[in-house]
Scaffold this motif. Structure first.
Motif, PDB file in Angstrom:
ATOM      1  N   MET A 247       0.856  -1.119  -0.122  1.00  0.00           N
ATOM      2  CA  MET A 247      -0.045  -0.106   0.034  1.00  0.00           C
ATOM      3  C   MET A 247       0.808   1.238  -0.084  1.00  0.00           C
ATOM      4  O   MET A 247       0.605   2.243  -0.557  1.00  0.00           O
ATOM      5  CB  MET A 247      -0.829   0.017   1.314  1.00  0.00           C
ATOM      6  N   GLY A 248       1.748   1.301   0.955  1.00  0.00           N
ATOM      7  CA  GLY A 248       2.868   2.361   0.800  1.00  0.00           C
ATOM      8  C   GLY A 248       3.313   2.711  -0.399  1.00  0.00           C
ATOM      9  O   GLY A 248       3.619   3.863  -0.940  1.00  0.00           O
ATOM     10  N   PHE A 249       3.984   1.553  -1.403  1.00  0.00           N
ATOM     11  CA  PHE A 249       4.471   1.794  -2.513  1.00  0.00           C
ATOM     12  C   PHE A 249       3.636   2.359  -3.568  1.00  0.00           C
ATOM     13  O   PHE A 249       3.825   3.219  -4.194  1.00  0.00           O
ATOM     14  CB  PHE A 249       5.160   0.578  -2.851  1.00  0.00           C
ATOM     15  N   VAL A 250       2.362   1.789  -3.674  1.00  0.00           N
ATOM     16  CA  VAL A 250       1.405   1.890  -4.639  1.00  0.00           C
ATOM     17  C   VAL A 250       1.062   3.597  -4.423  1.00  0.00           C
ATOM     18  O   VAL A 250       0.889   3.983  -5.432  1.00  0.00           O
ATOM     19  CB  VAL A 250       0.398   0.926  -4.554  1.00  0.00           C
ATOM     20  N   SER A 251       0.792   3.651  -2.914  1.00  0.00           N
ATOM     21  CA  SER A 251       0.181   5.095  -3.041  1.00  0.00           C
ATOM     22  C   SER A 251       1.291   6.104  -3.278  1.00  0.00           C
ATOM     23  O   SER A 251       1.052   7.333  -3.620  1.00  0.00           O
ATOM     24  CB  SER A 251      -0.443   5.267  -1.545  1.00  0.00           C
ATOM     25  N   SER A 252       2.483   5.916  -2.901  1.00  0.00           N
ATOM     26  CA  SER A 252       3.659   6.872  -2.869  1.00  0.00           C
ATOM     27  C   SER A 252       3.739   7.199  -4.665  1.00  0.00           C
ATOM     28  O   SER A 252       4.226   8.139  -4.820  1.00  0.00           O
ATOM     29  CB  SER A 252       4.855   6.451  -2.288  1.00  0.00           C
TER      30      SER A 252
END
Length: 555
Positions: A247-252
């Motif tokens: 989630m952190g990578f996708v949203s970033s």
């Protein structure tokens, strides 16, 4: 831009974003069930690590609301003797390791696992859940929960505090009023000014009697050291770490890519993954929590004129100064005021417009958005992400299960060929012109023969008896082994019908693969440089020599 101007722009951008990051760091740490100083620690050295390895000059890295909710759920069932702070350090280390391994294996394409509807549905659900989860704090209640059913079940035992409700309500009102101010700077400074005012009022007047406060903090010095190295704890948190990392990578990446397009810059997804991995690993050894990119802070960096990743270095420097200055006053900060800043911040981006647009454009994707949002609110973060990933893949398979093959004819007076169902076109009785509108791969290969034969029967009924089937292959970017097998089956099916199979406008990379196995010669398939040439060739025309098309990538 001259170096001096670049430094001035980065320095100003760093100062502006640090002002916003101070209250957010405190608020999101407490939202995750962690002491507020953890949010400050996560906003120092991790920014330096990303600045060294990342690629975006405007990604506002640090604690974020959505990840805070995920972290809170992950830390909700820690073993006895393990504090939430210790669990957060292990979680950050695992997020960093997961992203680091993915970067080494060049798995940055994993960002495509979550489609835009799934990502928006998740973010909206998390936004609503975060706001709902702060209501008990605003009202001075002890109720708590990570889903709406849990909050409702705990509400009767939670109790209410009038004084807390007054503090929280006043905080929300002041923040909303500041957003109407003409001065954009005042709107940006409002959360920090509110916290400072609340701390002063609480410290020097009896107005905060009976209202929960942050309380005394330990000495705000970076607690450098390794996280707990217990195999059982690491295994327990690993699934949550994988979800937080994804989630952190996708949203970033979504944030940094959108801003890179606005700025005309090139973004490197692999570098973004490495930067996030390093930032989370550094957070795990400096007393922090998992971090990612924030849309609000990234927009602010962009608008403030950030020219390089040095702006993040300046953000960290200003945060360090603020950390030293706030050590004493933070103890008097009323928790309802901190909750007010969270509610206003997360709900500022809430909108139902994406749902309406998705429903009008593609109802299946609109339903996926609603399902993911509902899962966040009523089930769990992990279930919502699973629904989002599985739903995105299922919709992709459903869309590609049948290859789109269109029967085409010539637009009168031109050499252009279009779908017979959409345009008034001319068709030759002796040839069935078809256009394959997608790559031929394992997901759709099985439907190719039936789709082509259906068009052949339609042509016979409306135009005449054909002798050839000429397939326009320009839209085909790839043919895998399943697609090649389907073409072989199609050749056999057409041969049984007394028809020749012919291709036009095959792309170079696809043609190279067909030549590598001698497929065209083996099945005696005619090949034409343009579809118009193939239509005009006639049944007994000489075929172009494949030797004339030997240069790789010529077509």
């Amino acid at each position: 831009m001259p170096l001096s101007r670049t430094w001035r722009a980065d320095l100003m951008a760093g100062a502006v974003v640090a002002v916003l990051l101070i209250p957010q760091s405190l608020a999101y740490a407490m939202l995750a069930g962690l002491p507020p100083q953890v949010g400050l620690y996560a906003s120092l050295l991790p920014l330096l690590a990303y600045a060294a390895l990342g690629s975006s000059p405007v990604l506002g890295l640090g604690p974020v609301a959505v990840l805070a909710l995920m972290i809170a759920q992950a830390l909700g069932a820690l073993p006895a003797g393990v504090t939430a702070t210790e669990g957060a350090l292990v979680l950050a280390a695992e997020v960093g390791l997961v992203l680091g391994v993915a970067a080494l294996l060049r798995l940055d394409a994993l960002s495509s696992l979550l489609s835009v509807p799934a990502l928006r549905g998740f973010e909206t659900g998390a936004t609503l859940m975060i706001a709902a989860g702060q209501l008990p704090v605003l009202l001075g209640s002890a109720a708590a929960g990570f889903t709406l059913p849990e909050l409702v079940a705990a509400a009767p035992q939670g109790g209410l505090g009038l004084a807390s409700a007054v503090w929280g309500g006043a905080g929300i009102a002041l923040l909303l009023l500041s957003r109407r101010a003409r001065s954009r700077m005042l709107a940006r400074l409002a959360p920090l000014l509110l916290l400072m005012g609340a701390m002063l009022l609480s410290a020097f007047t009896p107005a905060a009697v009976g209202v929960a406060q942050v309380g005394a903090l330990p000495s705000l010095t970076l607690p450098l050291g390794l996280p707990r190295l217990e195999a059982a704890l690491w295994l327990q948190l690993l699934p949550s770490a994988a979800l937080v990392g994804l989630m952190g990578f996708v949203s970033s990446l979504a944030v940094s890519e959108s801003l890179a397009q606005r700025r005309g810059e090139k973004l490197l997804p692999a570098a973004e993954m490495r930067g996030l991995a390093a930032a989370n690993l550094v957070a795990s050894i400096s007393g922090g929590m998992p971090v990612a990119g924030s849309f609000s802070r990234s927009i602010l960096l962009h608008e403030a004129g950030s020219a390089s990743r040095w702006s993040l270095v300046f953000v960290a420097a200003f945060m360090f100064i603020a950390m030293l200055a706030l050590a004493g006053p933070l103890a008097h900060l009323p928790k309802p005021v901190l909750a007010a800043t969270i509610v206003v911040a997360v709900l500022s981006g809430f909108s139902l417009q994406p749902y309406r647009e998705a429903w009008r454009y593609a109802r299946a994707e609109g339903l996926l958005m609603v399902a993911v949002t509902g899962a966040v609110l009523c089930w769990s973060i992990a279930a919502a992400l699973a629904i989002g990933v599985v739903g995105s893949i299922a919709l992709l398979i459903q869309r590609t299960a049948q290859p789109h093959v269109a029967r085409i004819g010539r637009v009168p007076g031109t050499q252009h060929y279009r779908n017979v169902e959409r345009y008034a076109v001319e068709c030759q009785p002796e040839v069935v012109g078809l256009r394959v509108d997608e790559s031929l791969v394992f997901t759709n290969a099985r439907g190719l023969v039936d789709a082509v034969l259906a068009h052949v029967r339609e042509h016979r009924g409306k135009v005449g008896v054909p002798a050839r089937v000429l397939m326009l292959m320009a839209p085909v970017n790839h043919i895998d082994v399943s697609g090649l097998t389907a073409l072989q089956e199609l050749h056999a099916a057409l041969q049984a019908e007394g028809l020749r199979l012919e291709f036009s406008e095959v792309k170079g990379p696809v043609l190279d693969r067909l030549k590598a196995v001698g497929w065209l010669e083996r099945y005696d398939v005619s090949l034409y440089l343009s579809h118009h040439d193939g239509i005009r060739a006639g049944e007994h025309a000489l075929r172009p020599s494949l030797a004339d098309m030997d240069a790789p990538g010529q077509l």
